[in-house]
Design an enzyme around this catalytic site. Structure first.
Site, PDB file in Angstrom:
ATOM      1  N   SER A   1      21.287 -30.673  -3.794  1.00 43.29           N
ATOM      2  CA  SER A   1      20.344 -29.674  -4.281  1.00 43.29           C
ATOM      3  C   SER A   1      18.935 -30.242  -4.367  1.00 43.29           C
ATOM      4  CB  SER A   1      20.767 -29.188  -5.666  1.00 43.29           C
ATOM      5  OG  SER A   1      19.800 -28.307  -6.198  1.00 43.29           O
TER       6      SER A   1
ATOM      7  N   ARG B   1       6.387 -41.784   7.712  1.00 43.33           N
ATOM      8  CA  ARG B   1       7.473 -42.750   7.478  1.00 43.33           C
ATOM      9  C   ARG B   1       8.702 -42.056   6.888  1.00 43.33           C
ATOM     10  NH1 ARG B   1       5.891 -44.882  11.044  1.00 43.33           N
ATOM     11  NH2 ARG B   1       4.348 -46.496  11.042  1.00 43.33           N
TER      12      ARG B   1
ATOM     13  N   GLU C   1      10.223 -40.286   9.688  1.00 40.25           N
ATOM     14  CA  GLU C   1      10.900 -41.276  10.520  1.00 40.25           C
ATOM     15  C   GLU C   1      12.224 -41.710   9.888  1.00 40.25           C
ATOM     16  OE1 GLU C   1       9.590 -45.360  12.746  1.00 40.25           O
ATOM     17  OE2 GLU C   1       8.956 -45.121  10.665  1.00 40.25           O
TER      18      GLU C   1
END
Length: 147
Positions: free
Chosen positions: A114, A88, A91
């Site tokens: 960063s 996920r 995704e």
């Protein structure tokens, strides 16, 4: 013993002792996210932090010393993750990555966030339609240098 071996010992000891990552973080004196990352082999602990973790988990001196070593970061396989939770996040980056990049550039200029000067928090948020997860990432903006 390898760092992966130690990670497996840590997870086993955590389970056997009924400890949460939050409890371990309190004993180590760091955030829950940072402590979890360190215990999973992604951060190197200072001597006092490693001693506190080793004591809480019942680890020996060799394991404690290994907690202090500089880790090789990025333990995931370079292929697309198959674990549903990890997928996920992959995704999300596939769908929203260019949006995140465009908005950071619009707000801050050409640079990156960063992952070294960085903090993250993970919270469970109650919702009558089903609990939600709130992930907050906070990293220093690093502009690209022009020379």
């Amino acid at each position: 013993m390898t760092r992966q071996d130690l990670t497996e010992r840590i997870i086993e000891a955590k389970r056997e002792k009924g400890l949460s990552f939050k409890t371990l973080a309190e004993r180590v004196g760091r955030s829950e996210v940072w402590t979890t990352a360190a215990l999973l082999g992604q951060m190197g602990m200072g001597e006092a932090e490693a001693a506190a973790a080793a004591q809480a988990l019942g680890l020996d001196a060799r394991a404690q010393a290994l907690l202090c070593e500089c880790p090789t970061k990025g333990s995931l396989n370079p292929l697309v993750p198959v674990d549903p939770l990890l997928y996920r996040f992959y995704e999300i980056l596939q769908v929203y990555g260019t949006t995140i990049k465009a908005l950071i550039h619009e707000k801050c200029g050409d640079g990156i966030m960063s992952a070294i000067d960085f903090e993250m928090a993970i919270e469970r948020v109650a919702d009558p339609k089903g609990d939600r997860i709130k992930v907050t990432m906070n990293g220093k903006f690093l502009p690209y240098r022009v020379w």
